[in-house]
Design an enzyme around this catalytic site. Structure first.
Site, PDB file in Angstrom:
ATOM      1  N   ARG A 136       0.837  -1.205   0.000  1.00  0.00           N
ATOM      2  CA  ARG A 136       0.000   0.000   0.000  1.00  0.00           C
ATOM      3  C   ARG A 136       0.868   1.251   0.000  1.00  0.00           C
ATOM      4  NH1 ARG A 136      -4.003  -0.826   4.935  1.00  0.00           N
ATOM      5  NH2 ARG A 136      -4.709   1.249   4.297  1.00  0.00           N
ATOM      6  N   CYS A 140      -1.127   6.041   9.068  1.00  0.00           N
ATOM      7  CA  CYS A 140      -1.522   4.742   8.515  1.00  0.00           C
ATOM      8  C   CYS A 140      -2.649   4.979   7.529  1.00  0.00           C
ATOM      9  CB  CYS A 140      -1.919   3.772   9.632  1.00  0.00           C
ATOM     10  SG  CYS A 140      -3.288   4.338  10.666  1.00  0.00           S
TER      11      CYS A 140
END
Length: 266
Positions: free
Chosen positions: A169, A227
């Site tokens: 990611r 995050c």
């Protein structure tokens, strides 16, 4: 000052302490198996600013204070937090209490799975609501970073940003779980997947954690943790807090807010 991380053995021995408040931070409160006396700390619905356009947004102090009092939390309570994945949402709640000025708070290492693995008793009984507590919230604004502050930091490099998402990611090779936004990362940030600080659903030893962070070659600057939506950032923030007193904060909007405001849509 209490230990930031406590074992299930410690909790078993101190279970009946007068000022212990046990909070289950799991996304879904398990009514078929939980630790006796635990109450659900509902991050998504009760302890988030649901008026925000982003998930898990830090709540206003008045809301946090009121909901903590409803859980019977007092100013002298020793709060023990766990979740049903071992270590996942519990560090977020630890950070929230710290940010609201309550430092008598600990994470249960290994959480509910570790408790069950040790054959400690679980219950299906949901405890009767406790008397209203006298908890007071005192927000430390420096612990939460905004989108504007992250934009500014790209230019100043006053802080180091560390992203807790997976390398796929972070590098833009794997999709985001929120499928309307692209994957990728904020300029000048480093990647430390939260799984790198855990071993078998518990935190690695302090020696191992120190090596992990040393390998990032961090400059002597404050750290901002990020995050996808502010949850797993707190796992690596907590790991860092176990080995360092360096100034640290969380970019609460994290990649979800960043990608949307940067119009990084799929």
């Amino acid at each position: 000052m209490v230990d930031q991380l406590v074992s299930v053995q410690w909790l078993r021995q101190h279970f009946s302490g007068d000022n212990i408040v046990l909070l289950d931070a799991s996304a879904h409160f398990n009514t078929t198996a939980n630790i006796q006396g635990a109450q659900h700390f509902d991050i998504k619905n009760t302890f988030s600013d649901t008026q925000s356009g982003f998930p898990n947004t830090f709540p206003k102090p008045a809301q946090f204070e009121k909901e903590c009092q409803a859980l019977g939390i007092n100013t002298d309570s020793h709060i023990i937090i766990y979740d049903d994945k071992g270590i996942f949402t519990s560090p977020r709640v630890w950070w929230m209490f710290k940010t609201m000025g309550h430092h008598n708070v600990s994470v249960l290492d290994g959480g509910l799975p570790e408790w069950i693995t040790n054959n400690f008793p679980v219950t299906t009984i949901i405890e009767v609501k406790k008397p209203t507590g006298n908890f007071k919230a005192h927000l430390d604004e420096s612990a939460i970073k905004t989108y504007a502050q992250i934009v500014e930091n790209i230019n100043t490099s006053n802080c180091q940003l560390i992203d807790a998402r997976s390398s796929g990611r972070f590098n833009g090779t794997d999709p985001e779980p929120r499928t309307h936004i692209q994957s990728g990362h904020i300029k000048n940030s480093l990647n430390l997947p939260y799984t790198e600080v855990l071993d078998n659903r518990k935190f690695k030893s302090k020696k191992e954690l120190k090596l992990t962070f040393d390998n990032l070659n961090l400059a002597d600057t404050p750290i901002i943790f990020s995050c996808g939506s502010g949850i797993t950032a707190c796992i690596i923030l907590f790991a860092f807090a176990l080995i360092s007193d360096k100034e640290r904060s969380v970019y609460d909007g994290s990649w979800t807010e960043w990608a949307e405001k940067q119009e990084l849509f799929v």
